[in-house]
Every structure is written in C-alpha cells, then in structure tokens.
Design an enzyme around this catalytic site. Structure first.
Site, mmCIF file in Angstrom:
data_model
loop_
_atom_site.group_PDB
_atom_site.id
_atom_site.type_symbol
_atom_site.label_atom_id
_atom_site.label_comp_id
_atom_site.label_asym_id
_atom_site.label_seq_id
_atom_site.Cartn_x
_atom_site.Cartn_y
_atom_site.Cartn_z
ATOM 1 N N LYS A 25 55.249 37.232 47.429
ATOM 2 C CA LYS A 25 55.053 36.466 46.192
ATOM 3 C C LYS A 25 53.561 36.369 45.857
ATOM 4 O O LYS A 25 52.718 36.489 46.732
ATOM 5 C CB LYS A 25 55.637 35.068 46.434
ATOM 6 N N THR A 31 46.333 40.186 49.843
ATOM 7 C CA THR A 31 45.118 41.020 49.897
ATOM 8 C C THR A 31 44.338 40.772 51.182
ATOM 9 O O THR A 31 43.880 41.716 51.828
ATOM 10 C CB THR A 31 44.237 40.768 48.659
ATOM 11 N N ASP A 54 48.024 46.351 42.773
ATOM 12 C CA ASP A 54 48.172 45.127 41.985
ATOM 13 C C ASP A 54 47.197 45.178 40.805
ATOM 14 O O ASP A 54 45.997 45.332 41.021
ATOM 15 C CB ASP A 54 47.854 43.926 42.883
#
Length: 355
Positions: A25, A31, A54
């Site tokens: 999520k 990261t 992303d």
C-alpha cells in the site's frame, strides 16, 4: 511447526534470484525497504539494479542522489545502480508524432492498460540487454503493481484485437497510412510487428516471473487494518499469477517491551499488536520482519546502511520495560524534567514579582 526466521536473509541466500519485487500500500515505506534490500544484495551479488516503477519516484530522495531512466551508479558503491521509470512519460515519448498518436494510440487505447504494457515491455527489453545479476523493483502502490503483473495477458488481448481488425478491414489501415503520407513505420504490419516483439519479451520475462527460483515478491505493510487487508489481497493476487511470495516486512512497529510512558503510544501499541498477531496467524509460513518506528526519516546511504541491520537480525529494544536499566533511565529522565519544571517556575515567579 517452527516459525521461519524474521529477516530477509532467505532472499540474500537464494543465489538463483534474478527479480525481486517490493510492493504494498502507499506510504508504508516500500522505497526505503527496496533501497535497503538492494544495498544488502550488493554485498553478496556481482551487480544489482534497483528500478522505481512508481510515478511518484522516491529513490532519488532515499539515496539523496538524482536518478533518471538511465541506470546510474549509486554513490559509495561499485556494483549498485538505480533508475527511475515513468510508464506514462515513456509512452508519451513513443507517441511523438501525430500519425502514431492518431493510429497506434487509438488502437492501444481500445485495450485498457496496453499503453503501460508496451512501455513496460520497452523497459524490460532495455533491462534484458544489461548484465545485472539481480534486479529489484520498487513498485507503485498495490493496484498499479497488480496491473503490471497482468501485462502479458493485456498484450495478448491487444494482439488479438489488432489481428481481428486486420481480418475485418483488410488493407484499410495500410491505405489510411498511405493516404495521410505517414510512411512505413506507421503501417499495420509495423504496428503488429512492434506488438509481437513486445509480446516475445514480456512472455520470456513472464516465464521467469513465475519461476520461484528466479523471482520473489516482498510485501511491505504497517500494522493497521487497511494495510493488512491490502497485503492479503496482494498475496492472493500473487498466488493467482503464480508469483512466489514468502517475505512480509511490517514497518513502523512500536515495540511493547520498550519503555513507553505516553498514553497515546500505549494505545497504539495495543492496536498494532492485534494486527501483528493476525499477520502471524495468516502467514505462519512467511518470513515476517518487524521494523521499528523511528523518530527520524531514513535517507542517505549511511542511514540506509545503519537501518539495514534490522533486516538481518530481529530488532531488540535498547531498554526493556521493568529492568533495572530501564528504571534507572526513567528516574534520570524524571529528575531532568523536574529540574526543567523548577527553573521554569522560578522564571515565572520572578516575572510576576517585577510586575
């Protein structure tokens, strides 16, 4: 049954691994986790590439170094590279001509997700030509990641649609490209060839993705209801795609053994423990790594390296509640707070006397 070790050592020890996906999520620390996993892999592998897929790229922030769509050596390393890929931008660059935009994009837009699939295939084709021993994907939030895993079937649908259009309209598309003077690169065969080329690449990678010796997925979450729900959905979808997942990282954990005085933190610990227990119940055969909530962000190579120890050895609080050391520290803190309060009171009294 004995619980698997609470670390990511199994990922580092699996020498056959070629692809490592890190997902979950939004806002759970993917990261940071993918950066640290790539740093740890760099210590045991010849060459490592970490890729951010992303659109809200954070790799540059994590390493405090600017990355682009070209693999760049991470400062302080000789074998760790990073790159940031934006599928939408890549696709815009592909469609830089009105003719291409008018024909190929119209056809690809008819199949939802095929534009992303094609740009993802372009990126994979690029990665395939590079000689990295392992590639770590810092993926976008869950929905985007699941689409990424559906790309092979999306391309298949795109190809079928193109074939049916070819059969239906015969040489109409070719006539249209000639009529508009678009040249051979926008012809029906060229477009079809491009899609087929993409499909070959993605099918090869897809076979590797489904091979547990070559690919694994690390799920990152936090001990809250929505994150637990999202992780369960992700694990089920990965199983549906035959993609191996046997590691879960629970980030931002408040440890009950720690000396915590705040009522708010105590209630958060209680809430978190409820969900942590559910994680252990649902994923008893997974390697579950618990990471502590820190008072500061983990950015920069040194901070990432320092934090990486908790990925290899389960975190142990510095002070454990109820021990002599913990009580001594608590007394010391209370004495310090008392001195501060007394000096503040003196200042206030002196101020009143002046008035």
């Amino acid at each position: 049954m004995e619980m698997p070790e609470g670390s990511v050592r199994n990922v580092l020890e699996q020498e056959t691994l070629k692809w490592v996906f890190v997902g979950g999520k939004g806002g759970v620390g993917k990261t940071t986790c993918s950066s640290i996993i790539s740093i740890l892999l760099a210590s045991v592998r010849q060459s490592v590439l970490v890729i951010s897929t992303d659109p809200a790229h954070n790799l540059s922030d994590a390493f405090q170094q600017r990355f682009t769509k070209i693999p760049t050596l991470v400062n302080g390393f000789t074998n760790l590279y990073a790159m940031e890929v934006d599928p939408k931008v890549e696709n815009d660059e592909l469609a830089n001509d009105d003719g291409m935009d008018g024909i190929l994009s119209e056809l690809t837009n008819a199949i939802p997700g095929v534009d992303e699939a094609m740009s993802f295939a372009e990126m994979l084709k690029l990665v395939q030509t590079m000689d990295y021993s392992v590639i770590v994907f810092d993926t976008a939030p869950t929905g985007h990641t699941l689409r990424l895993l559906q790309f092979p079937s999306t391309l298949e649908k795109g190809l079928e649609k193109m074939m049916s259009l070819k059969n239906k309209f015969g040489g109409l598309i070719n006539q249209a490209t000639r009529l508009f003077g678009l040249g051979d690169e926008f012809s029906e065969d060229a477009m079809l060839g491009k899609l087929e080329g993409m499909k070959d690449v993605i099918e090869k990678v897809n076979r590797q993705f489904k091979d547990p010796d070559m690919t694994t997925f690390v799920c990152v979450c936090i001990p809250e209801f929505l994150s637990l729900y999202e992780t369960e959905r992700l694990v089920q979808e990965l199983a549906k795609f035959d993609i191996d997942a046997h590691n879960i990282i629970i980030n931002q954990v408040l440890f009950d053994e720690e000396a915590v005085e705040s009522k708010l933190l105590k209630s958060r610990i209680k809430m978190q423990q409820k969900y942590i227990d559910q994680f252990y119940m649902l994923y008893e055969d997974f390697n579950i790594t618990k990471l502590p909530l820190l008072p500061q962000e983990v950015t920069g190579v040194q901070a990432l390296k320092n934090f990486s120890q908790h990925f290899l050895t389960p975190y142990k609080p510095r002070l454990i509640k109820g021990t002599v050391e913990e009580l001594e520290e608590r007394v010391s803190i209370l004495k310090s707070q008392l001195r501060e309060a007394e000096s503040e009171l003196d200042r206030l009294r002196k101020g009143k006397q002046k008035v």
